[in-house]
Design a protein around this motif. Structure first.
Motif: not given
Length: 188
Positions: A74-76, A79-82, A97-105
Motif C-alpha cells: 500500500t502506497a502513501a 501524505p502531508t508529513n512523514h 530527518s527533515a519532514d518529507k511533507l507531501t513527497e510521494a511514497w
C-alpha cells in the motif's frame, strides 16, 4: 555442555542461509538492520500521525546517517508529513530527518530519511528507529510479526507512541504501547 550450550553443529553451517539473504558485507558497506531479509511481509506501520519505533541494535563507533524503511503493498495516499528519527535506548530523541511533507511514497519502494545530524554511537546497545506518517492512507511497510515481551527486562521490538504528530519528532518516546507488527529498518 559447551560454549554453544546444547547445540552440536557448526554455527557457520547452521547460519549459512543468512549469507544468501543478499546483505552486503558490513565491512564494505556499513549498515545495521533490525530484521533479516527473509520471512518478511506487508505490515501496518501505525495510524496516521502516530509514531512507530522499532528496536535496533547499534554498536559503539557506528555512524548512523540515514534510516531506510520500505513500503509494501500500500502506497502513501495524500501524505502531508512523514519523518524518521533515532532515539536512545531510554527513548530520548537523538536526531530526526527533515519532514518529507507531501513527497510521494509509492508501494514497494525504499525511502531513505537522512538524519539532520549524523549520530556517532558511543555505547553498543538497543536504540529505537522511528517512523511517523501523516496521510489519508498510511503506507504499509515491509516487516514481520513479533511477540509481546514477557520476561523481566525484555523490551518491545515495535511500539507506537504519540498522536496527531506532524513534522516534528517528540523529544521522548512517551508511553509506548506494544505493537505486534515490526517494520524493517536499515541504518546506514
Amino acid at each position: 555442555m559447551t560454549l554453544l550450550g546444547t547445540f552440536r553443529g557448526n554455527p557457520r553451517n547452521d547460519l549459512g542461509w543468512l549469507n544468501s539473504a543478499g546483505r552486503p558485507d558490513p565491512e564494505a558497506t556499513f549498515h545495521r538492520a533490525n530484521l533479516p531479509r527473509v520471512g518478511l511481509d506487508d505490515v501496518a506501520a501505525a495510524a496516521t500521525g502516530v509514531m512507530c519505533s522499532v528496536a535496533l541494535y547499534l554498536q559503539d563507533g557506528d555512524l548512523v546517517t540515514n534510516l531506510t524503511f520500505i513500503s509494501a503493498g500500500t502506497a502513501a495516499g495524500t501524505p502531508t508529513n512523514h519523518f524518521a528519527a533515532l532515539y536512545s535506548g531510554a527513548g530520548a530523541l537523538m536526531a530526526q530527518s527533515a519532514d518529507k511533507l507531501t513527497e510521494a511514497w509509492a508501494a514497494d519502494t525504499a525511502k531513505t530519511f537522512a538524519l539532520a545530524t549524523p549520530q556517532r554511537i558511543t555505547k553498543s546497545g538497543i536504540y529505537y528507529a522511528a517512523l511517523s506518517v501523516t496521510a489519508t492512507t498510511v503506507p504499509t511497510v515491509v516487516g514481520s510479526v513479533g511477540a509481546k515481551p514477557f520476561l523481566t527486562g525484555e523490551g518491545n521490538l515495535s511500539q507506537t507512541s504519540g498522536s496527531a504528530l506532524t513534522g516534528t519528532a517528540p523529544a521522548t518516546i512517551a508511553t509506548p504501547a506494544f505493537k505486534r507488527a515490526v517494520p524493517l529498518v536499515i541504518a546506514t
